[in-house]
Design an enzyme around this catalytic site. Structure first.
Site, PDB file in Angstrom:
ATOM      1  N   ASP A 141      42.961  50.492  39.727  1.00  0.00           N
ATOM      2  CA  ASP A 141      41.738  49.780  39.406  1.00  0.00           C
ATOM      3  C   ASP A 141      41.087  49.373  40.742  1.00  0.00           C
ATOM      4  O   ASP A 141      41.742  49.433  41.788  1.00  0.00           O
ATOM      5  CB  ASP A 141      42.129  48.549  38.579  1.00  0.00           C
ATOM      6  CG  ASP A 141      41.001  47.575  38.407  1.00  0.00           C
ATOM      7  OD1 ASP A 141      39.922  48.004  37.990  1.00  0.00           O
ATOM      8  OD2 ASP A 141      41.197  46.374  38.705  1.00  0.00           O
TER       9      ASP A 141
ATOM     10  N   ASP B 266      38.128  46.479  41.201  1.00  0.00           N
ATOM     11  CA  ASP B 266      37.771  45.061  41.332  1.00  0.00           C
ATOM     12  C   ASP B 266      38.960  44.159  41.042  1.00  0.00           C
ATOM     13  O   ASP B 266      39.600  44.260  39.993  1.00  0.00           O
ATOM     14  CB  ASP B 266      36.635  44.709  40.351  1.00  0.00           C
ATOM     15  CG  ASP B 266      35.316  45.330  40.770  1.00  0.00           C
ATOM     16  OD1 ASP B 266      34.869  45.057  41.887  1.00  0.00           O
ATOM     17  OD2 ASP B 266      34.747  46.093  39.968  1.00  0.00           O
TER      18      ASP B 266
HETATM   19  P1  TMP Z   1      37.364  46.785  37.220  1.00  0.00           P
HETATM   20  O1  TMP Z   1      37.831  47.462  35.986  1.00  0.00           O
HETATM   21  O2  TMP Z   1      37.090  47.717  38.356  1.00  0.00           O
HETATM   22  O3  TMP Z   1      38.259  45.662  37.615  1.00  0.00           O
HETATM   23  O4  TMP Z   1      35.914  46.137  36.907  1.00  0.00           O
HETATM   24  C1  TMP Z   1      35.668  45.305  35.828  1.00  0.00           C
HETATM   25  C2  TMP Z   1      35.327  43.897  36.206  1.00  0.00           C
HETATM   26  O5  TMP Z   1      33.923  43.699  36.403  1.00  0.00           O
HETATM   27  C3  TMP Z   1      35.711  42.972  35.065  1.00  0.00           C
HETATM   28  O6  TMP Z   1      36.690  42.051  35.466  1.00  0.00           O
HETATM   29  C4  TMP Z   1      34.444  42.256  34.689  1.00  0.00           C
HETATM   30  C5  TMP Z   1      33.552  42.434  35.879  1.00  0.00           C
HETATM   31  N1  TMP Z   1      32.108  42.374  35.567  1.00  0.00           N
HETATM   32  C6  TMP Z   1      31.323  41.495  36.289  1.00  0.00           C
HETATM   33  O7  TMP Z   1      31.817  40.772  37.147  1.00  0.00           O
HETATM   34  N2  TMP Z   1      29.979  41.435  36.030  1.00  0.00           N
HETATM   35  C7  TMP Z   1      29.382  42.223  35.088  1.00  0.00           C
HETATM   36  O8  TMP Z   1      28.160  42.141  34.878  1.00  0.00           O
HETATM   37  C8  TMP Z   1      30.215  43.123  34.340  1.00  0.00           C
HETATM   38  C9  TMP Z   1      29.596  43.994  33.294  1.00  0.00           C
HETATM   39  C10 TMP Z   1      31.561  43.173  34.626  1.00  0.00           C
HETATM   40 MG    MG Z   2      39.998  44.734  37.883  1.00  0.00          MG
END
Ligand code: TMP
Ligand code: MG
EC number: 3.1.3.91
Length: 286
Positions: free
Chosen positions: A38, A40
């Site tokens: 992953d 974030d």
């Molecule tokens: P990931 O799967 O790469 O970790 O990314 C998903 C993350 O992004 C999840 O924890 C929620 C976050 N997110 C935001 O921070 N702002 C947003 O507008 C959206 C749609 C998701």
């Molecule tokens: Mg994540």
């Protein structure tokens, strides 16, 4: 074997089983290994000095290219949907349609902001994003040994690619599947390309048609890195998995989520902003 596993942040429900998996990944050798991660809050940091670090979406939301009104609306969405995303008392079936709603509404708002492709590099440079400590060693080790690193992200692909490019670790062994922006002929964001990837559909359904994933079928040892319960299915499309080691970063609501994470992930890293454990395991294997 791996001294980093003695760190105070490490929790393991079945230590014998985990050591067995690590040993057999080593025996199979690095030509059989791939890392699926992953982005974030897994490769990037969750916090620094008590402050939260941004996700790839947050980087856009907080940037100068989004209007004050747009910022407020995006923040309202985050405050409404993020508690749902991590709510241990809701099932994945309950969460899925709500995540589609969040991502769709956020992408619609961002698409109204006239964001320029040419602004992305500066937006990332001016952001507070940080990769986890030890990222250099992780990316460089995998590159050196030709181990594919597959980044499977529900974030924004254009942003996360720019983050790893600016960190000088976007090596040729790195492949990304994520939500990419669609720009018009003038380089203005008009929408996001499909299929939409959110926290809880990181599996086969969105990987069909990505030929990269098929090429990895001979890599039957997998190290999976995630921070969400939704990241656990990221390797489901790999046809013949022989060994899989699932490492989970437990960043938020640690007490409430501990039980679930310990059941689902082989190794749980609690409030650990480093890649020390992953690097230690790789050093032993490679
Ligand atoms: P990931 O799967 O790469 O970790 O990314 C998903 C993350 O992004 C999840 O924890 C929620 C976050 N997110 C935001 O921070 N702002 C947003 O507008 C959206 C749609 C998701
Ligand atoms: Mg994540």
């Amino acid at each position: 074997m791996v001294p980093e596993l003695e760190k105070a942040t490490v929790r393991i429900k079945h230590p014998e089983r985990v050591m067995g998996i690590i040993r057999s990944i080593k025996e199979q050798g690095m030509s059989k290994l791939q890392v699926i991660s992953d982005f974030d809050m897994t490769l990037s940091r969750f916090g620094c000095n008590g402050r939260r670090c941004p996700t790839s979406h947050n980087i856009l939301d907080n940037s100068h290219v989004v209007s004050e009104d747009g910022k407020k609306k995006l923040k309202d969405l985050l405050h409404y949907y993020y508690p749902i995303e991590i709510d241990p008392d809701r099932t994945l079936e309950e969460k899925r349609p709500l995540m589609v709603e969040w991502w769709s509404r956020a992408h619609d708002l961002l698409s109204q902001q006239k964001i320029l492709k040419g602004d992305i590099a500066q937006i990332v440079r001016e952001s507070d994003v940080m990769l986890r400590d030890g990222f250099n060693e992780l990316f460089d080790q995998l590159h050196e040994y030709d181990v594919p690193l597959f980044i499977f992200s529900a974030g924004v692909g254009d942003i996360l690619e720019e983050i790893i490019r600016q960190a000088n670790v976007f090596h040729p062994n790195v492949n990304v599947v994520s939500n990419y922006m669609d720009f018009d002929d003038n380089g203005v964001l008009r929408c996001f390309k499909g299929p939409l990837i959110h926290t809880y559909n990181k599996n086969n359904t969105v990987l069909q048609g990505t030929e990269y994933f098929q090429q990895l079928s001979t890599r039957t040892s997998i190290i999976l890195l995630g921070d969400s319960m939704g990241d656990l299915t990221m390797a489901d499309g790999v046809p013949s998995v022989e060994n899989i080691l699932k490492i989970g970063f437990l960043n938020d609501k640690v007490e409430e989520q501990r039980g679930k994470y310990l059941d689902a992930y082989d190794i749980v890293l609690e409030s650990d902003e480093t890649l020390d454990v992953v690097n230690g395991i790789l050093r032993y294997i490679l």
